[in-house]
Design a protein around this motif. Structure first.
Motif, mmCIF file in Angstrom:
data_model
loop_
_atom_site.group_PDB
_atom_site.id
_atom_site.type_symbol
_atom_site.label_atom_id
_atom_site.label_comp_id
_atom_site.label_asym_id
_atom_site.label_seq_id
_atom_site.Cartn_x
_atom_site.Cartn_y
_atom_site.Cartn_z
ATOM 1 N N PHE A 1 0.837 -1.202 0.000
ATOM 2 C CA PHE A 1 0.000 0.000 0.000
ATOM 3 C C PHE A 1 0.872 1.252 0.000
ATOM 4 C CE2 PHE A 1 -2.665 3.348 1.564
ATOM 5 C CZ PHE A 1 -3.966 3.027 1.190
ATOM 6 N N SER A 2 1.851 1.307 0.907
ATOM 7 C CA SER A 2 2.656 2.529 1.070
ATOM 8 C C SER A 2 3.841 2.609 0.124
ATOM 9 C CB SER A 2 3.157 2.630 2.517
ATOM 10 O OG SER A 2 3.981 1.535 2.841
ATOM 11 N N THR B 1 2.252 7.250 -2.426
ATOM 12 C CA THR B 1 3.544 7.740 -1.954
ATOM 13 C C THR B 1 3.334 8.480 -0.640
ATOM 14 O OG1 THR B 1 4.369 8.008 -4.221
ATOM 15 C CG2 THR B 1 5.536 9.204 -2.471
ATOM 16 N N PRO B 2 3.948 8.011 0.458
ATOM 17 C CA PRO B 2 3.774 8.691 1.747
ATOM 18 C C PRO B 2 4.136 10.167 1.653
ATOM 19 C CG PRO B 2 4.844 6.574 2.074
ATOM 20 C CD PRO B 2 4.781 6.796 0.586
ATOM 21 N N VAL C 1 -3.460 6.030 -8.537
ATOM 22 C CA VAL C 1 -3.058 4.901 -7.705
ATOM 23 C C VAL C 1 -2.348 3.891 -8.593
ATOM 24 C CG1 VAL C 1 -3.844 3.012 -6.235
ATOM 25 C CG2 VAL C 1 -4.985 5.238 -6.128
ATOM 26 N N ARG C 2 -1.103 3.618 -8.261
ATOM 27 C CA ARG C 2 -0.329 2.658 -9.038
ATOM 28 C C ARG C 2 -0.716 1.246 -8.576
ATOM 29 N NH1 ARG C 2 3.145 6.380 -6.951
ATOM 30 N NH2 ARG C 2 3.863 4.844 -5.413
ATOM 31 N N TYR C 3 -1.606 0.612 -9.323
ATOM 32 C CA TYR C 3 -2.136 -0.676 -8.875
ATOM 33 C C TYR C 3 -1.373 -1.827 -9.536
ATOM 34 C CZ TYR C 3 -5.353 -4.174 -7.219
ATOM 35 O OH TYR C 3 -5.890 -5.263 -6.580
ATOM 36 N N GLY D 1 -2.294 8.506 8.418
ATOM 37 C CA GLY D 1 -1.057 8.120 9.080
ATOM 38 C C GLY D 1 0.155 8.225 8.192
ATOM 39 N N LEU D 2 -0.040 8.049 6.882
ATOM 40 C CA LEU D 2 1.061 8.139 5.927
ATOM 41 C C LEU D 2 1.307 9.575 5.463
ATOM 42 C CD1 LEU D 2 0.290 5.016 3.677
ATOM 43 C CD2 LEU D 2 2.082 5.225 5.411
#
Length: 335
Positions: free
Chosen positions: A173-174, A179-180, A187-189, A314-315
């Protein structure tokens, strides 16, 4: 219920180790963390006591485990470096400590143990023929715990999908989707279109582990459970949830730079390891939580929108909504 509520957490500064440690403290456990340099830990809220020591030194682990009934083995080499040199010796040290103290080892598990031969639905006792280096190490970890169980050492393995959460810095995910520190415009899936994928929200994993720990007397010596977590049936639901959390409902999944990974993998260990796991994004694989639900009655599951919003906050990808109390973990039990 275990009357000795004292736990040693190895990896208390990490994502899953920290979540389990915090939850144990909330449930009245006395938590001790082992760290090579406790003075360098900025956030010591995940343990009551911080002992100096090295997980690679057996005597340090045994000493730290004295008087404990639980050893949470949530330690991993950072950045996937030297897995083949460090992971198994660390587990051997935890097994030695558990043998000396009678404590149960708790290990966060993954789907890496399994190969395509058992896809798409995977039970706890499915054959383990992994096709990756990390998968083979994972199988050996569990083999050593099974062997130790025959000699009286108790263990609990909770396998779950890809971790995400506000403190899951080392995750798909992060490190892949977003990108934090940046608001996602795309979204790079990593997955193929239409292929389902299994995700696990860290607070839910911790809650599941602690609920199982609280029923110690009913657990097998070598206990294994699978979580269902959040099942993204077509690879679009996680992207949609990120879009909702950011207020960009038009957010789309974009091309993932697998060719770039292939070019840079020889020079970057993390990319090499991520590339090795690509097979899990090309095929539908879902661990079944039937055994868990039969045992606990349900599986802890935070609604996806709340879990994703909390993770992005949080990120540092979105600003916290101070007035929105939903940002606190809000477990909803469901099958």
């Amino acid at each position: 219920m275990n009357s000795n509520k004292k736990a040693l957490v190895l990896g208390a500064t990490g994502g899953i180790g920290g979540e389990v440690a915090r939850l144990l403290m909330q449930r009245g456990w006395e938590v001790t963390a082992l760290h090579r340099n406790p003075a360098s830990v900025s956030d010591k809220s995940t343990a009551h006591f911080w002992l100096p020591g090295d997980v690679m030194k057996q005597e340090d682990v045994i000493q730290a485990a004295m008087g404990k009934s639980l050893i949470v083995h949530a330690v991993n080499p950072p950045g996937y470096r030297d897995w083949e040199k460090l992971v198994l010796p660390m587990m051997d040290n935890s097994i030695a400590a558990a043998k000396a103290t009678g404590a149960r080892i708790v290990l966060p598990g993954t789907v890496y143990n399994f190969g395509p031969d058992v896809f798409p639905s995977v039970s706890e006792d499915a054959a383990q023929f992994p096709i990756t280096k990390k998968g083979k190490i994972r199988v050996e970890l569990e083999h050593r715990l099974r062997l130790a169980a025959s000699k009286g050492v108790k263990s609990l393995i909770v396998r779950a999908g890809d971790f995400f959460g506000p403190k899951a810095a080392n995750s798909w995910f992060s490190q892949g989707l977003v990108t934090p520190g940046k608001s996602p415009s795309v979204v790079r899936y990593p997955g193929n279109a239409g292929i389902g994928h299994q995700w696990a929200y860290l607070p839910d994993v911790a809650e599941t582990m602690v609920r199982l720990i609280e029923r110690e007397s009913e657990l097998e010596k070598f206990a294994r459970f699978h979580m269902d977590g959040h099942w993204d049936h077509d690879g679009k639901q996680m992207v949609k949830a990120i879009g909702m959390a950011t207020g960009n409902t038009d957010l789309k999944g974009s091309w993932f730079p697998w060719p770039v990974f292939r070019l840079l993998a020889p020079f970057q260990q993390t990319l090499k390891e991520m590339l090795e796991m690509r097979y899990l994004w090309r095929a539908q694989v879902r661990m079944s939580n039937k055994k868990l639900v039969d045992f606990l009655g349900d599986e802890p599951r935070t609604p996806l929108d709340i879990a994703v919003r909390t993770t992005l906050t949080g990120l540092g990808c979105i600003k916290p909504k101070v007035a929105n109390l939903e940002l606190n973990s809000n477990f909803v039990s469901s099958h």
